[in-house]
Design a protein around this motif. Structure first.
Motif, mmCIF file in Angstrom:
data_model
loop_
_atom_site.group_PDB
_atom_site.id
_atom_site.type_symbol
_atom_site.label_atom_id
_atom_site.label_comp_id
_atom_site.label_asym_id
_atom_site.label_seq_id
_atom_site.Cartn_x
_atom_site.Cartn_y
_atom_site.Cartn_z
ATOM 1 N N PHE A 51 28.169 80.407 1.539
ATOM 2 C CA PHE A 51 28.138 79.667 0.282
ATOM 3 C C PHE A 51 26.731 79.651 -0.290
ATOM 4 N N GLY A 52 26.137 80.827 -0.339
ATOM 5 C CA GLY A 52 24.800 80.958 -0.896
ATOM 6 C C GLY A 52 23.722 81.052 0.153
ATOM 7 N N VAL A 53 23.970 80.460 1.343
ATOM 8 C CA VAL A 53 22.993 80.453 2.429
ATOM 9 C C VAL A 53 23.716 80.846 3.711
ATOM 10 N N ASN A 54 23.086 81.705 4.471
ATOM 11 C CA ASN A 54 23.637 82.088 5.778
ATOM 12 C C ASN A 54 22.909 81.264 6.837
ATOM 13 N N PRO A 55 23.535 80.194 7.361
ATOM 14 C CA PRO A 55 22.822 79.294 8.287
ATOM 15 C C PRO A 55 22.346 80.006 9.547
ATOM 16 N N GLU A 59 21.983 94.638 2.086
ATOM 17 C CA GLU A 59 21.253 93.411 1.763
ATOM 18 C C GLU A 59 21.831 92.135 2.387
ATOM 19 N N ASP A 60 23.142 92.059 2.497
ATOM 20 C CA ASP A 60 23.735 90.784 2.905
ATOM 21 C C ASP A 60 25.187 91.017 3.320
ATOM 22 N N ARG A 61 25.367 91.354 4.594
ATOM 23 C CA ARG A 61 26.698 91.746 5.052
ATOM 24 C C ARG A 61 27.694 90.595 5.006
ATOM 25 N N TRP A 62 27.190 89.359 5.040
ATOM 26 C CA TRP A 62 28.066 88.187 5.022
ATOM 27 C C TRP A 62 28.148 87.563 3.628
ATOM 28 N N PHE A 63 27.801 88.376 2.628
ATOM 29 C CA PHE A 63 27.743 87.877 1.247
ATOM 30 C C PHE A 63 29.061 87.232 0.797
ATOM 31 N N LYS A 65 31.455 85.225 -6.777
ATOM 32 C CA LYS A 65 30.690 86.201 -5.992
ATOM 33 C C LYS A 65 30.429 87.472 -6.800
ATOM 34 N N ASP A 66 31.427 87.890 -7.568
ATOM 35 C CA ASP A 66 31.246 89.092 -8.378
ATOM 36 C C ASP A 66 30.142 88.902 -9.413
ATOM 37 N N GLU A 67 30.083 87.729 -10.003
ATOM 38 C CA GLU A 67 29.052 87.458 -11.004
ATOM 39 C C GLU A 67 27.671 87.383 -10.371
ATOM 40 N N ILE A 68 27.583 86.816 -9.187
ATOM 41 C CA ILE A 68 26.291 86.736 -8.497
ATOM 42 C C ILE A 68 25.817 88.133 -8.111
ATOM 43 N N LEU A 69 26.746 88.959 -7.625
ATOM 44 C CA LEU A 69 26.384 90.340 -7.299
ATOM 45 C C LEU A 69 25.940 91.069 -8.566
ATOM 46 N N THR A 78 7.876 86.438 9.274
ATOM 47 C CA THR A 78 8.311 87.830 9.416
ATOM 48 C C THR A 78 9.689 88.065 8.810
ATOM 49 N N SER A 79 10.426 86.959 8.540
ATOM 50 C CA SER A 79 11.770 87.100 7.985
ATOM 51 C C SER A 79 12.063 85.905 7.099
ATOM 52 N N GLY A 80 12.712 86.167 5.941
ATOM 53 C CA GLY A 80 13.037 85.083 5.007
ATOM 54 C C GLY A 80 14.490 84.701 5.022
ATOM 55 N N ALA A 81 15.315 85.462 5.704
ATOM 56 C CA ALA A 81 16.752 85.191 5.803
ATOM 57 C C ALA A 81 17.398 85.062 4.438
ATOM 58 N N SER A 82 16.889 85.800 3.470
ATOM 59 C CA SER A 82 17.399 85.673 2.104
ATOM 60 C C SER A 82 18.738 86.377 1.947
ATOM 61 N N THR A 83 19.690 85.654 1.395
ATOM 62 C CA THR A 83 20.971 86.252 1.023
ATOM 63 C C THR A 83 20.827 86.880 -0.356
ATOM 64 N N ILE A 84 21.862 87.590 -0.787
ATOM 65 C CA ILE A 84 21.832 88.154 -2.142
ATOM 66 C C ILE A 84 21.706 87.036 -3.169
#
Length: 835
Positions: free
Chosen positions: A154-158, A146-150, A215-219, A175-181
């Protein structure tokens, strides 16, 4: 916020990361209301900050570090960045992101395994996955997919945002939302229509999440919210309902299958499209292998693992306690009980089978509670024989149902009397018909036993001795003891309770009784047992309701096996556990109780019908106690637990076998008895008295008429009038004092008859239709042969002292008189009303 120590950063990057970390920690500090937690946060931030400094600045000297910060502060863009940051903080305060995941309520056992699960408020299965259930395998699989750079953004992968923007512009469609976890968590918590404006809001919310949560809580949020089709949300829900496992024991193959479903929950449905899911699972396992995410051999094994799953029902074990805890803890998503799974299930099965055998007797239900005396925790909670039986009230919680306790409060009564020094186990007491101000109790077997000991009275659960002791110590004293033991109904009705209290004239619950008997196993210290592992410590404060000495005396009496309440079934006698126990049967045979304890467990058993219907065969001895023994033999079979030791302040002494008092000169038969030094009474025995009689022992004399010669002094039994009256009525032989000197005048002024019934000053309501009559009864000395009854000074009848006389009174106030053949007289007044 967590950073990996191996990562290298440029000086500006390093400074910004540390600046962001400190600000984030500061905001978190301000948000915390708990003053106890704040010092912990400060210490944690300091430790983390030092760790970051050591790892990030390992190659930088102190001078270079100072120059790096100075360069950033002097930079013309610094003020702009700081302004933006302050704007973000302001917006965060004005528009906080309120998170309410609305999880399903989960009830777990003492080992953390799921016992019972409830749908959430929107009728969905959304079970919370705890942090310790997120295994490295699960985390790796989700983050890689889902998000290799999780762990780095800092919430967004620029870069992903720019890549998605270019791609969308070139293709002319999204075609893509660039959504992080993190962004997916925002969308799952607050679903909105897919627009560019909402995407900006989503980005802002994602940064908010990163500031307020690790990060653990967000995951953890992500794992708990991802959809799995139908009404299943969250990986744990899918794991439980499909694989019947907790997430922390899932295999790599199972983890991969659950990881890929949330992207297409409608087409990838477990139990429906298993072959397609298997194909997709193996494709992703191959990706893991190529990227070396997992060990090659582990992936090979996972690809060979079959996928044969269907949807199962959610666990619904221990239903009564689960429902209770859910109601008592409406805001908790996971409630960790102290229930021991195998004990709970085994006892449920024992109870159900036992009640099925009692159906022919019209006995339909039972409740059982098991307390571990060492931990003060409830390890088994069975509210009824079958929760799913609506006909017999299976969903009624028998542990909390208010019922009549029968004789189960007698141990507390006698323990209180021991502590007051009124009695010891060998103290003699009379079990004969007695009227207590209009209250005439009788024993369960409808018989009377004459002069007995206290330990016999308790072991045989006799009623009249118990009422006599209660009258002596007073009802309020026993009520106060029950209040200390948290008997709620007794608290509410304390002002209305009388002598019938000790015979079951109050409302109690099995929970209250079992906790009370657990106090006997804890040296008299009452400590309410808890149901959860993290219970409030305030509810576990010890409260001494009786002394350890009286508690030990009660235990010794209740551990006797030569008792009438031992089950009649021979099978139970040779394998009976070593326990102390007390039975009880309520009036009308509506409730059967048996509460037992040893050093390890206290077990309470109630049997009856929730409808309140009485059953002639229902009794604590023959119906409830066999089940109690069966459960003890199951949970504590062949236990090595030591029996209770006598307290230091318990001692032995010789007492007169006739009275239980300290022996007098004439006490030839002496026995050993327990007593509490400085507490137990030291009364000299008076079971006999010296009487002056003629040499032929046909006439007795008092000091007023004693002659100078022709008399001798002899010992005669000093029985109470009530016991003499009972001996006479039952034609029991005893040594009688010879008739008094007929020439003595003083005797006519003393020892007048005692009118036992009616009770002086009482009101009697009689039924006209049944033509009721009033009974007359008296007690006199053994020298009296005849008594004369008068109503309003008119002779009614001449009778022997032990004859019960009946008459039909007129309405109104009546004078009743009784005269004996010595001319002595007694008068009483009663009020009679016809209805």
């Amino acid at each position: 916020m967590r950073l990996k120590s191996q990562q290298r950063y440029s000086k500006p990057q390093t400074s910004l990361f540390l600046f962001g970390y400190v600000v984030k920690a500061g905001i978190h500090f301000v948000k915390i209301d708990d003053e106890i937690e704040k010092p912990k946060i400060v210490a944690e931030v300091k430790t983390e900050f030092i760790s970051l400094q050591k790892s990030l600045f390992a190659t930088m000297s102190k001078q270079k570090l100072i120059k790096a910060f100075q360069a950033i502060i002097k930079n013309k863009y610094f003020k702009g960045i700081a302004s933006l940051f302050m704007l973000f903080v302001l917006l965060d305060l004005i528009f906080p992101f309120r998170i309410n995941p609305n999880y399903s309520t989960l009830i777990t056992d003492s080992e953390g395994k799921l016992l019972h699960a409830f749908l959430n408020k929107t009728d969905k299965w959304r079970m919370e996955t705890e942090l310790n259930e997120i295994t490295p395998t699960l985390e790796k699989a989700i983050v890689f997919k889902e998000d290799r750079w999780f762990r780095w953004h800092f919430g967004v992968n620029p870069f992903a945002v720019m890549r998605a923007g270019v791609k969308n512009v070139l293709t002319g469609r999204r075609t893509s939302g660039a959504s992080t976890i993190t962004m997916q968590v925002v969308r799952l918590l607050n679903p909105q229509k897919r627009t560019y404006f909402n995407k900006f809001i989503e980005i802002f919310r994602a940064i908010q999440l990163e500031f307020h949560y690790s990060k653990d809580e967000i995951l953890q949020f992500y794992i708990n919210l991802v959809p799995y089709g139908s009404n299943i949300e969250g990986l744990k829900s899918a794991s439980i309902l499909y694989f019947q496992k907790s997430p922390n024991v899932l295999s790599l193959a199972e983890v991969t299958a659950l990881t890929i479903i949330p992207n297409r929950p409608s087409s990838l449905r477990l139990g429906v499209n298993n072959p397609y899911i298997l194909q997709e699972r193996n494709r992703w396992l191959q990706n893991f292998k190529e990227e070396k995410v997992f060990n090659a051999q582990d992936i090979e094994d996972a690809m060979n693992e079959p996928l044969n799953v269907i949807r199962h029902e959610a666990p619904h074990l221990a239903p009564h306690l689960s429902l209770r805890l859910k109601q008592e803890n409406p805001t908790k998503s996971i409630i960790k009980t102290a229930l021991v799974r195998h004990k709970q299930l085994t006892i449920e099965n024992i109870v159900q089978n036992y009640i099925s055998r009692l159906y022919a007797m019209n006995i339909h239900n039972a409740a059982v509670m098991v307390i571990n005396n060492k931990t003060h925790q409830v390890e088994a909670y069975i509210g009824s024989a079958d929760f799913n039986n609506p006909i017999d009230g299976g969903q009624v919680d028998g542990i909390r149902a208010i019922r009549s306790p029968g004789s189960t409060l007698k141990p507390l009564l006698y323990a209180t009397a021991f502590d007051k020094g009124i009695i010891t186990p060998k103290t003699a007491i009379n079990d004969v018909p007695t009227n207590f101000g209009g209250f005439e109790p009788e024993n369960f077997d409808k018989l009377f036993h004459g002069k007995i000991t206290i330990e016999y009275a308790l072991a045989n659960s006799l009623n009249i001795p118990a009422v006599k002791i209660l009258k002596e110590i007073s009802t309020p004293v026993l009520v106060d003891k029950l209040k200390k033991a948290d008997f709620q109904t007794v608290k509410k009705n304390s002002s209305k309770l009388g002598l019938s209290l000790v015979l079951g004239g109050c409302g109690v619950t099995l929970e209250e009784l079992t906790n009370l008997f657990a106090a006997f196993a804890q040296e008299g210290n009452f400590q309410k047992a808890t149901y959860t592992l993290n219970a409030d410590t305030k509810s576990r404060i010890k409260n001494e309701i009786i002394s350890k000495e009286s508690s030990y005396l009660i235990t010794q009496i209740l551990a006797q096996i030569t008792r009438p309440d031992l089950p009649n079934n021979y099978d139970y006698t040779y394998r009976m556990p070593k326990i102390a126990w007390k039975t009880g049967t309520s009036f009308g045979k509506k409730d059967a109780w048996s509460i037992g304890y040893n050093a390890h467990y206290t077990i309470g058993v109630w049997i009856g019908n929730f409808s309140g219907e009485g059953v002639p065969e229902l009794s604590g001895a023959n119906i409830a106690t066999p089940l109690l023994f069966d459960i003890f033999n199951t949970v504590d079979y062949n236990s090595s637990s030591k029996w209770f030791k006598a307290p230091e302040n318990i001692a032995y002494r010789k007492v007169c076998a006739e009275s239980g008092d300290v022996p007098n000169d004439f006490c030839t038969h002496q026995i050993v008895d327990y007593y509490i030094p400085s507490v137990s009474k030291m009364t000299k025995c008076q079971h006999a008295k010296y009487i002056y009689v003629s040499t032929d022992e046909k006439i007795s004399y008092c000091s007023h008429c004693l002659t100078e010669s022709g008399t001798v002094q002899k010992l005669y039994p000093n029985y109470a009038p009530e016991l003499l009256s009972w001996y006479e009525s039952k034609h029991i032989l005893y040594e009688k004092v010879p008739p008094h000197n007929p020439k003595c005048e003083r005797v006519f002024n003393t020892n007048a008859p005692q009118i036992v019934y009616p009770v002086d000053g009482s009101e009697y309501f009689l039924d006209k239709d049944e033509n009721q009559k009033l009974m007359l009864n008296c007690q006199v000395g053994n020298e009296v042969k005849t008594v004369y009854w008068y109503i309003n000074d008119k002779l009614l009848q001449k009778a022997s002292p032990n004859t019960e006389v009946f008459f039909r009174p007129e309405a109104g106030k009546i004078k009743i008189s009784c005269s004996d053949d010595k001319g002595r007289n007694a008068d009483i007044y009663v009020e009679v009303k016809w209805e």
